[in-house]
Design a protein around this motif. Structure first.
Motif, PDB file in Angstrom:
ATOM      1  N   GLY A  27       0.640  -1.137   0.096  1.00 19.69           N
ATOM      2  CA  GLY A  27      -0.473   0.327  -0.172  1.00 19.69           C
ATOM      3  C   GLY A  27       0.965   1.245  -0.487  1.00 19.69           C
ATOM      4  O   GLY A  27       0.114   2.359  -0.220  1.00 19.69           O
ATOM      5  N   ASN A  28       1.794   1.222  -0.314  1.00 18.42           N
ATOM      6  CA  ASN A  28       2.564   2.788  -0.130  1.00 18.42           C
ATOM      7  C   ASN A  28       4.439   1.751  -0.987  1.00 18.42           C
ATOM      8  O   ASN A  28       4.448   0.972  -1.374  1.00 18.42           O
ATOM      9  CB  ASN A  28       3.311   2.847   1.267  1.00 18.42           C
ATOM     10  CG  ASN A  28       4.192   2.136   2.312  1.00 18.42           C
ATOM     11  OD1 ASN A  28       5.854   1.556   1.690  1.00 18.42           O
ATOM     12  ND2 ASN A  28       3.698   1.701   3.090  1.00 18.42           N
ATOM     13  N   THR A  29       5.085   3.570  -1.110  1.00 17.64           N
ATOM     14  CA  THR A  29       6.521   2.756  -2.039  1.00 17.64           C
ATOM     15  C   THR A  29       7.691   3.193  -1.108  1.00 17.64           C
ATOM     16  O   THR A  29       8.675   3.654  -1.576  1.00 17.64           O
ATOM     17  CB  THR A  29       6.452   3.782  -3.389  1.00 17.64           C
ATOM     18  OG1 THR A  29       6.004   4.447  -3.275  1.00 17.64           O
ATOM     19  CG2 THR A  29       5.468   3.200  -4.313  1.00 17.64           C
ATOM     20  N   VAL A  30       7.065   2.819   0.122  1.00 20.32           N
ATOM     21  CA  VAL A  30       8.630   3.390   1.323  1.00 20.32           C
ATOM     22  C   VAL A  30       9.402   1.950   1.348  1.00 20.32           C
ATOM     23  O   VAL A  30       8.519   0.973   1.513  1.00 20.32           O
ATOM     24  CB  VAL A  30       7.803   3.797   2.234  1.00 20.32           C
ATOM     25  CG1 VAL A  30       8.845   3.922   3.797  1.00 20.32           C
ATOM     26  CG2 VAL A  30       6.851   4.542   2.473  1.00 20.32           C
ATOM     27  N   ALA A  31      10.443   2.537   1.251  1.00 24.11           N
ATOM     28  CA  ALA A  31      11.376   1.044   1.445  1.00 24.11           C
ATOM     29  C   ALA A  31      11.443   0.580   2.987  1.00 24.11           C
ATOM     30  O   ALA A  31      11.889   1.732   3.896  1.00 24.11           O
ATOM     31  CB  ALA A  31      13.050   1.359   0.938  1.00 24.11           C
ATOM     32  N   GLY A  32      11.958   0.018   3.191  1.00 22.28           N
ATOM     33  CA  GLY A  32      12.389  -0.440   4.946  1.00 22.28           C
ATOM     34  C   GLY A  32      11.073  -1.202   5.620  1.00 22.28           C
ATOM     35  O   GLY A  32      11.431  -1.242   6.484  1.00 22.28           O
ATOM     36  N   TYR A  44      15.410  -9.879   4.459  1.00 23.49           N
ATOM     37  CA  TYR A  44      15.277 -10.580   5.658  1.00 23.49           C
ATOM     38  C   TYR A  44      13.394  -9.961   5.900  1.00 23.49           C
ATOM     39  O   TYR A  44      13.089  -9.898   7.373  1.00 23.49           O
ATOM     40  CB  TYR A  44      16.313  -9.963   6.728  1.00 23.49           C
ATOM     41  CG  TYR A  44      17.318 -10.080   6.654  1.00 23.49           C
ATOM     42  CD1 TYR A  44      17.606 -11.692   7.004  1.00 23.49           C
ATOM     43  CD2 TYR A  44      18.241  -9.647   6.505  1.00 23.49           C
ATOM     44  CE1 TYR A  44      19.224 -11.814   6.014  1.00 23.49           C
ATOM     45  CE2 TYR A  44      19.461 -10.111   6.228  1.00 23.49           C
ATOM     46  CZ  TYR A  44      20.440 -11.211   6.068  1.00 23.49           C
ATOM     47  OH  TYR A  44      20.993 -11.546   6.038  1.00 23.49           O
ATOM     48  N   TRP A  45      12.661 -10.013   5.209  1.00 20.64           N
ATOM     49  CA  TRP A  45      11.582 -10.116   5.032  1.00 20.64           C
ATOM     50  C   TRP A  45      10.159 -11.214   4.932  1.00 20.64           C
ATOM     51  O   TRP A  45      10.812 -11.809   3.910  1.00 20.64           O
ATOM     52  CB  TRP A  45      10.849  -8.562   5.043  1.00 20.64           C
ATOM     53  CG  TRP A  45      11.289  -7.170   5.564  1.00 20.64           C
ATOM     54  CD1 TRP A  45      12.229  -6.732   5.215  1.00 20.64           C
ATOM     55  CD2 TRP A  45      11.219  -6.415   6.578  1.00 20.64           C
ATOM     56  NE1 TRP A  45      12.549  -5.778   6.490  1.00 20.64           N
ATOM     57  CE2 TRP A  45      11.215  -5.756   6.739  1.00 20.64           C
ATOM     58  CE3 TRP A  45       8.860  -6.465   6.967  1.00 20.64           C
ATOM     59  CZ2 TRP A  45      11.059  -4.598   7.987  1.00 20.64           C
ATOM     60  CZ3 TRP A  45       8.617  -6.021   7.994  1.00 20.64           C
ATOM     61  CH2 TRP A  45       9.688  -4.565   8.621  1.00 20.64           C
ATOM     62  N   LYS A  46       9.318 -10.826   5.396  1.00 19.70           N
ATOM     63  CA  LYS A  46       7.889 -12.357   4.350  1.00 19.70           C
ATOM     64  C   LYS A  46       6.776 -11.160   4.502  1.00 19.70           C
ATOM     65  O   LYS A  46       6.385 -11.043   5.297  1.00 19.70           O
ATOM     66  CB  LYS A  46       8.605 -13.168   5.252  1.00 19.70           C
ATOM     67  CG  LYS A  46       6.863 -14.529   4.410  1.00 19.70           C
ATOM     68  CD  LYS A  46       6.989 -15.285   5.653  1.00 19.70           C
ATOM     69  CE  LYS A  46       6.064 -16.643   5.446  1.00 19.70           C
ATOM     70  NZ  LYS A  46       5.867 -17.298   5.611  1.00 19.70           N
ATOM     71  N   CYS A  47       6.554 -11.151   3.105  1.00 24.21           N
ATOM     72  CA  CYS A  47       5.112 -10.779   2.488  1.00 24.21           C
ATOM     73  C   CYS A  47       4.216 -11.588   2.274  1.00 24.21           C
ATOM     74  O   CYS A  47       4.471 -12.272   1.416  1.00 24.21           O
ATOM     75  CB  CYS A  47       5.179  -9.233   2.060  1.00 24.21           C
ATOM     76  SG  CYS A  47       6.692  -8.213   2.303  1.00 24.21           S
ATOM     77  N   GLU A  48       3.054 -11.654   2.939  1.00 25.04           N
ATOM     78  CA  GLU A  48       1.740 -12.215   1.947  1.00 25.04           C
ATOM     79  C   GLU A  48       0.395 -11.772   2.402  1.00 25.04           C
ATOM     80  O   GLU A  48       0.515 -10.852   2.970  1.00 25.04           O
ATOM     81  CB  GLU A  48       1.730 -14.223   2.736  1.00 25.04           C
ATOM     82  CG  GLU A  48       2.110 -14.025   4.735  1.00 25.04           C
ATOM     83  CD  GLU A  48       2.455 -14.865   4.709  1.00 25.04           C
ATOM     84  OE1 GLU A  48       2.715 -15.608   4.137  1.00 25.04           O
ATOM     85  OE2 GLU A  48       2.092 -15.542   5.668  1.00 25.04           O
ATOM     86  N   GLY A  49      -0.424 -12.092   2.158  1.00 23.15           N
ATOM     87  CA  GLY A  49      -1.733 -12.359   2.396  1.00 23.15           C
ATOM     88  C   GLY A  49      -2.660 -11.267   1.649  1.00 23.15           C
ATOM     89  O   GLY A  49      -3.521 -10.426   1.551  1.00 23.15           O
ATOM     90  N   GLY A  50      -1.434 -10.804   0.436  1.00 21.28           N
ATOM     91  CA  GLY A  50      -2.415  -9.244  -0.851  1.00 21.28           C
ATOM     92  C   GLY A  50      -3.014 -10.352  -1.889  1.00 21.28           C
ATOM     93  O   GLY A  50      -3.155 -11.224  -2.389  1.00 21.28           O
ATOM     94  N   THR A  51      -4.171  -9.342  -2.063  1.00 26.50           N
ATOM     95  CA  THR A  51      -5.667  -9.902  -2.805  1.00 26.50           C
ATOM     96  C   THR A  51      -5.140  -8.540  -3.979  1.00 26.50           C
ATOM     97  O   THR A  51      -5.088  -7.668  -3.989  1.00 26.50           O
ATOM     98  CB  THR A  51      -6.475 -10.557  -2.356  1.00 26.50           C
ATOM     99  OG1 THR A  51      -7.179  -9.261  -1.701  1.00 26.50           O
ATOM    100  CG2 THR A  51      -5.796 -11.923  -1.245  1.00 26.50           C
ATOM    101  N   MET A  52      -6.181  -9.425  -4.699  1.00 23.66           N
ATOM    102  CA  MET A  52      -7.055  -7.705  -5.413  1.00 23.66           C
ATOM    103  C   MET A  52      -7.937  -6.242  -5.370  1.00 23.66           C
ATOM    104  O   MET A  52      -8.264  -5.565  -5.010  1.00 23.66           O
ATOM    105  CB  MET A  52      -7.626  -7.999  -6.843  1.00 23.66           C
ATOM    106  CG  MET A  52      -7.526  -9.014  -7.755  1.00 23.66           C
ATOM    107  SD  MET A  52      -8.712  -9.712  -8.620  1.00 23.66           S
ATOM    108  CE  MET A  52      -9.342 -11.047  -8.462  1.00 23.66           C
ATOM    109  N   THR A  53      -7.916  -6.499  -3.709  1.00 20.50           N
ATOM    110  CA  THR A  53      -8.847  -5.487  -2.423  1.00 20.50           C
ATOM    111  C   THR A  53      -7.543  -5.890  -1.071  1.00 20.50           C
ATOM    112  O   THR A  53      -8.224  -4.980  -0.890  1.00 20.50           O
ATOM    113  CB  THR A  53     -10.090  -6.652  -2.259  1.00 20.50           C
ATOM    114  OG1 THR A  53      -9.569  -7.519  -1.725  1.00 20.50           O
ATOM    115  CG2 THR A  53     -10.980  -6.448  -3.356  1.00 20.50           C
ATOM    116  N   THR A  54      -7.063  -5.549  -1.338  1.00 20.87           N
ATOM    117  CA  THR A  54      -6.034  -5.985  -0.061  1.00 20.87           C
ATOM    118  C   THR A  54      -4.746  -6.171  -0.076  1.00 20.87           C
ATOM    119  O   THR A  54      -4.126  -6.660  -0.814  1.00 20.87           O
ATOM    120  CB  THR A  54      -6.752  -6.757   1.136  1.00 20.87           C
ATOM    121  OG1 THR A  54      -6.078  -8.397   0.667  1.00 20.87           O
ATOM    122  CG2 THR A  54      -8.010  -7.411   1.710  1.00 20.87           C
ATOM    123  N   ALA A  55      -4.380  -5.087   1.114  1.00 19.87           N
ATOM    124  CA  ALA A  55      -2.024  -5.542   0.744  1.00 19.87           C
ATOM    125  C   ALA A  55      -1.670  -6.402   2.140  1.00 19.87           C
ATOM    126  O   ALA A  55      -2.403  -6.961   2.645  1.00 19.87           O
ATOM    127  CB  ALA A  55      -2.027  -3.944   1.433  1.00 19.87           C
TER     128      ALA A  55
END
Length: 136
Positions: A27-32, A44-55
């Motif tokens: 939902g943003n273009t901020v690094a870190g 060292y990060w893990k991102c998940e759960g994003g869909t066509m309607t949620t970040a």
């Protein structure tokens, strides 16, 4: 996301909608914060759960670093640089290495460990050679 003249959607990085064409979109273009300005998952990060309607939601995966805080009677106390969650922790969850002035590798076994607090751990260590002496 926007429509292309030739049809279909174009992924817009940072809008909090992940159509599967980018690694993450928080939902943003901020690094870190786990997902960088190009919608790539940061080290060292893990991102998940994003869909066509949620970040996507990102969590840091870098392990805390412990340093020797005290050593007495084969008990080593490690102080960590950040708080750890107390709970189901196994000895196999840790990568322990010992370095020092003596030549060669140190041979040891960790017999047991105990989380004293959220940032302090005690290890019982059995050494296969003395830790003091002169260098050859």
């Amino acid at each position: 996301d926007s429509l292309r003249p030739e049809g279909g959607c174009e992924e817009i990085c940072g809008d909090g909608r992940n159509f599967g064409k980018v690694e993450c979109d928080d939902g943003n273009t901020v690094a870190g914060d786990g997902c960088d300005a190009f919608c790539q998952v940061e080290d060292y990060w893990k991102c998940e759960g994003g869909t066509m309607t949620t970040a996507d939601k990102c969590v840091e995966t870098k392990a805390p670093i412990g340093t020797l805080f005290a050593y007495r009677n084969n008990s080593a106390y490690l102080k960590f640089n950040e708080k750890m969650k107390l709970g189901d922790v196994a000895l196999t969850d840790f990568d322990v290495s010992v370095r020092g002035r003596q030549k060669g590798k140190y041979q040891y076994e960790i017999d047991e460990f105990n989380l004293v607090s959220s940032d302090l751990m005690q290890f019982e260590i059995s050494w296969e050679q003395p830790l003091s002496g002169s260098e050859d």
